[in-house]
Design a protein around this motif. Structure first.
Motif, PDB file in Angstrom:
ATOM      1  N   ALA A  50      -5.512  -6.297   5.961  1.00 55.57           N
ATOM      2  CA  ALA A  50      -3.722  -5.779   5.660  1.00 55.57           C
ATOM      3  C   ALA A  50      -3.241  -6.073   6.057  1.00 55.57           C
ATOM      4  O   ALA A  50      -3.466  -6.756   7.275  1.00 55.57           O
ATOM      5  CB  ALA A  50      -4.427  -4.045   5.851  1.00 55.57           C
ATOM      6  N   GLN A  63      -3.361   5.714  10.015  1.00 58.39           N
ATOM      7  CA  GLN A  63      -2.819   4.789  11.417  1.00 58.39           C
ATOM      8  C   GLN A  63      -4.861   4.005  11.723  1.00 58.39           C
ATOM      9  O   GLN A  63      -4.977   2.712  11.686  1.00 58.39           O
ATOM     10  CB  GLN A  63      -2.245   5.158  11.916  1.00 58.39           C
ATOM     11  CG  GLN A  63      -0.830   5.900  11.787  1.00 58.39           C
ATOM     12  CD  GLN A  63      -0.154   4.646  10.790  1.00 58.39           C
ATOM     13  OE1 GLN A  63      -0.565   3.438  11.115  1.00 58.39           O
ATOM     14  NE2 GLN A  63       0.257   5.862   9.999  1.00 58.39           N
ATOM     15  N   THR A  72       2.395   6.477   4.439  1.00 58.03           N
ATOM     16  CA  THR A  72       1.717   7.747   5.416  1.00 58.03           C
ATOM     17  C   THR A  72       1.380   8.592   4.577  1.00 58.03           C
ATOM     18  O   THR A  72       0.601   9.090   4.729  1.00 58.03           O
ATOM     19  CB  THR A  72       1.772   7.817   6.655  1.00 58.03           C
ATOM     20  OG1 THR A  72       2.008   6.031   6.816  1.00 58.03           O
ATOM     21  CG2 THR A  72       0.876   8.167   7.425  1.00 58.03           C
ATOM     22  N   LEU A  98      -5.546   1.817   8.525  1.00 53.93           N
ATOM     23  CA  LEU A  98      -5.039   0.902   8.202  1.00 53.93           C
ATOM     24  C   LEU A  98      -5.602   0.320   8.768  1.00 53.93           C
ATOM     25  O   LEU A  98      -5.196  -1.195   8.995  1.00 53.93           O
ATOM     26  CB  LEU A  98      -3.234   2.028   7.947  1.00 53.93           C
ATOM     27  CG  LEU A  98      -3.288   2.002   7.015  1.00 53.93           C
ATOM     28  CD1 LEU A  98      -1.395   2.304   6.652  1.00 53.93           C
ATOM     29  CD2 LEU A  98      -3.625   1.555   5.363  1.00 53.93           C
ATOM     30  N   THR A 129      -1.392  -5.455   1.552  1.00 54.87           N
ATOM     31  CA  THR A 129      -2.936  -6.256   1.155  1.00 54.87           C
ATOM     32  C   THR A 129      -2.862  -7.707   1.571  1.00 54.87           C
ATOM     33  O   THR A 129      -2.080  -8.845   1.035  1.00 54.87           O
ATOM     34  CB  THR A 129      -3.493  -4.966  -0.238  1.00 54.87           C
ATOM     35  OG1 THR A 129      -2.352  -6.808  -1.191  1.00 54.87           O
ATOM     36  CG2 THR A 129      -3.869  -4.503  -0.222  1.00 54.87           C
ATOM     37  N   VAL A 157       2.403  -1.660   4.984  1.00 59.28           N
ATOM     38  CA  VAL A 157       1.696  -2.276   4.728  1.00 59.28           C
ATOM     39  C   VAL A 157       1.784  -2.214   3.221  1.00 59.28           C
ATOM     40  O   VAL A 157       1.253  -1.948   2.533  1.00 59.28           O
ATOM     41  CB  VAL A 157       0.253  -1.425   5.276  1.00 59.28           C
ATOM     42  CG1 VAL A 157      -0.612  -2.111   5.205  1.00 59.28           C
ATOM     43  CG2 VAL A 157       1.237  -0.477   6.759  1.00 59.28           C
ATOM     44  N   LEU A 197       0.530  -1.111   0.225  1.00 58.31           N
ATOM     45  CA  LEU A 197       0.128  -0.008  -0.488  1.00 58.31           C
ATOM     46  C   LEU A 197       1.123   1.177  -0.223  1.00 58.31           C
ATOM     47  O   LEU A 197       1.757   0.972   0.228  1.00 58.31           O
ATOM     48  CB  LEU A 197      -0.895   0.070   0.831  1.00 58.31           C
ATOM     49  CG  LEU A 197      -1.418  -0.953   1.307  1.00 58.31           C
ATOM     50  CD1 LEU A 197      -2.856  -0.970   2.234  1.00 58.31           C
ATOM     51  CD2 LEU A 197      -3.241  -0.249   0.143  1.00 58.31           C
ATOM     52  N   LYS A 222      -6.518  -3.525   8.848  1.00 55.89           N
ATOM     53  CA  LYS A 222      -6.193  -4.557   9.911  1.00 55.89           C
ATOM     54  C   LYS A 222      -6.803  -5.635  10.968  1.00 55.89           C
ATOM     55  O   LYS A 222      -6.477  -7.283  10.932  1.00 55.89           O
ATOM     56  CB  LYS A 222      -4.201  -4.546  10.243  1.00 55.89           C
ATOM     57  CG  LYS A 222      -3.662  -3.245   9.557  1.00 55.89           C
ATOM     58  CD  LYS A 222      -2.292  -3.049  10.131  1.00 55.89           C
ATOM     59  CE  LYS A 222      -1.614  -2.355   9.761  1.00 55.89           C
ATOM     60  NZ  LYS A 222      -0.460  -2.045  10.800  1.00 55.89           N
TER      61      LYS A 222
END
Length: 314
Positions: free
Chosen positions: A165, A153, A138, A156, A175, A173, A135, A160
């Motif tokens: 993720a 964050q 940031t 994400l 997928t 990070v 991905l 997760k």
């Protein structure tokens, strides 16, 4: 055992207004009607019975499907496709004052992190972002969506938590998929019994099974798992006196809704994930319901594929 085809009747049942109430097939229609009289609430409406004989059960079954599809009997569910039913989970309230007012959604009022997570989730589930893809950083997310580091964050973290993720130390990070390995292989699945008892038939189950609401029926509830991953909760309902049967066909009714507390815990669902609820009516070769299965599956692990024939002109 004889290989002679079984002579089978296709029967139509009409009410006093000549409305077609029900269509079925049977080797012995009179015996079948006797059963209908004991377990079908609409049986007292029957005034006229029409019988057409076929040389084999296969021919009769094909004629039954054709008849139900084209003539639309009132009480047949299988093969009786009504597009409007797709929009009606519950009947509309009879009184105008009891009907809720439509609250129009003018804009997405979810938080920025939820919006970003929703965008990425959609792209991952559709395959636009393949599993295993890295991905953006940031900083790239912050520039693209005009959001803060904290919001990135949080977005994400949502992905997760749902299994879409995974972070790799120092590498970013990536997928991934929440679907467990071998989820589609029956050999890799295990079944855990949650409950087994006799219970009073709920209204919905009674209607699908062809028994009276509150009648005592058998219930068995299982969780299907692959490794430590729960895939579904399956509850089986049968009549107390049901005999072994061979499944001929089944009719599915699908809905999507938020999970109950029991479902959330049993399926280990991430926050905000809905469930797909399938009410499956299993029928034997005579067309009679012999079992009802209530299947609850995590919404982020489900996919259904259908081939629907185009309507034929009459």
């Amino acid at each position: 055992m004889s290989d002679t085809p079984e002579r089978t009747a296709l029967y139509r049942l009409y009410d006093k207004l000549d409305r077609l109430l029900y269509v079925g097939i049977a080797g012995d229609p009179k015996t079948r009607w006797h059963r209908h009289a004991s377990d079908k609430a609409w049986w007292p409406e029957v005034v006229t019975r029409d019988v057409e004989w076929f040389s084999s059960r296969e021919l009769a079954a094909a004629a039954e499907v054709e008849t139900i599809t084209t003539e639309k009997p009132v009480h047949n569910r299988t093969h009786n496709y009504k597009p409007s039913s797709l929009l009606a989970l519950l009947p509309a309230a009879a009184e105008v004052t009891m009907r809720p007012r439509l609250q129009r959604v003018e804009e997405d009022e979810r938080g920025a992190s939820q919006k970003v997570a929703a965008d990425l989730r959609s792209l991952i589930m559709s395959g636009e972002i393949p599993t295993g893809s890295k991905l953006p950083t940031t900083a790239e997310f912050m520039a693209r969506y005009r959001i803060s580091n904290v919001t990135v964050q949080r977005a994400l973290s949502v992905l997760k938590g749902e299994g879409f993720a995974i972070g790799r130390n120092g590498a970013g990070v990536y997928t991934t998929s929440p679907t467990p390995k071998d989820a589609g292989e029956s050999d890799g699945q295990a079944v855990r019994l949650l409950d087994s008892d006799e219970t009073a038939a709920p209204i919905e189950i009674a209607g699908a099974l062809g028994c009276a609401p509150g009648e005592a029926i058998r219930r068995e509830q299982l969780v299907v798992e692959v490794g430590d991953w729960p895939l579904s909760i399956v509850t089986f309902y049968r009549r107390i006196d049901s005999a072994p049967f061979e499944e001929y066909e089944h009719f599915d009714s699908l809905t999507v809704r938020p999970p109950t507390s029991e479902e959330l815990v049993a399926l280990n669902l991430p926050d905000g994930v809905a469930v797909m609820r399938t009410l499956r009516v299993v029928r034997d070769v005579t067309g009679e319901p012999c079992e009802v299965r209530l299947i609850i599956e995590p919404g982020h692990l489900c996919q259904r594929q259908y081939t629907v024939p185009a309507p034929r002109s009459t």
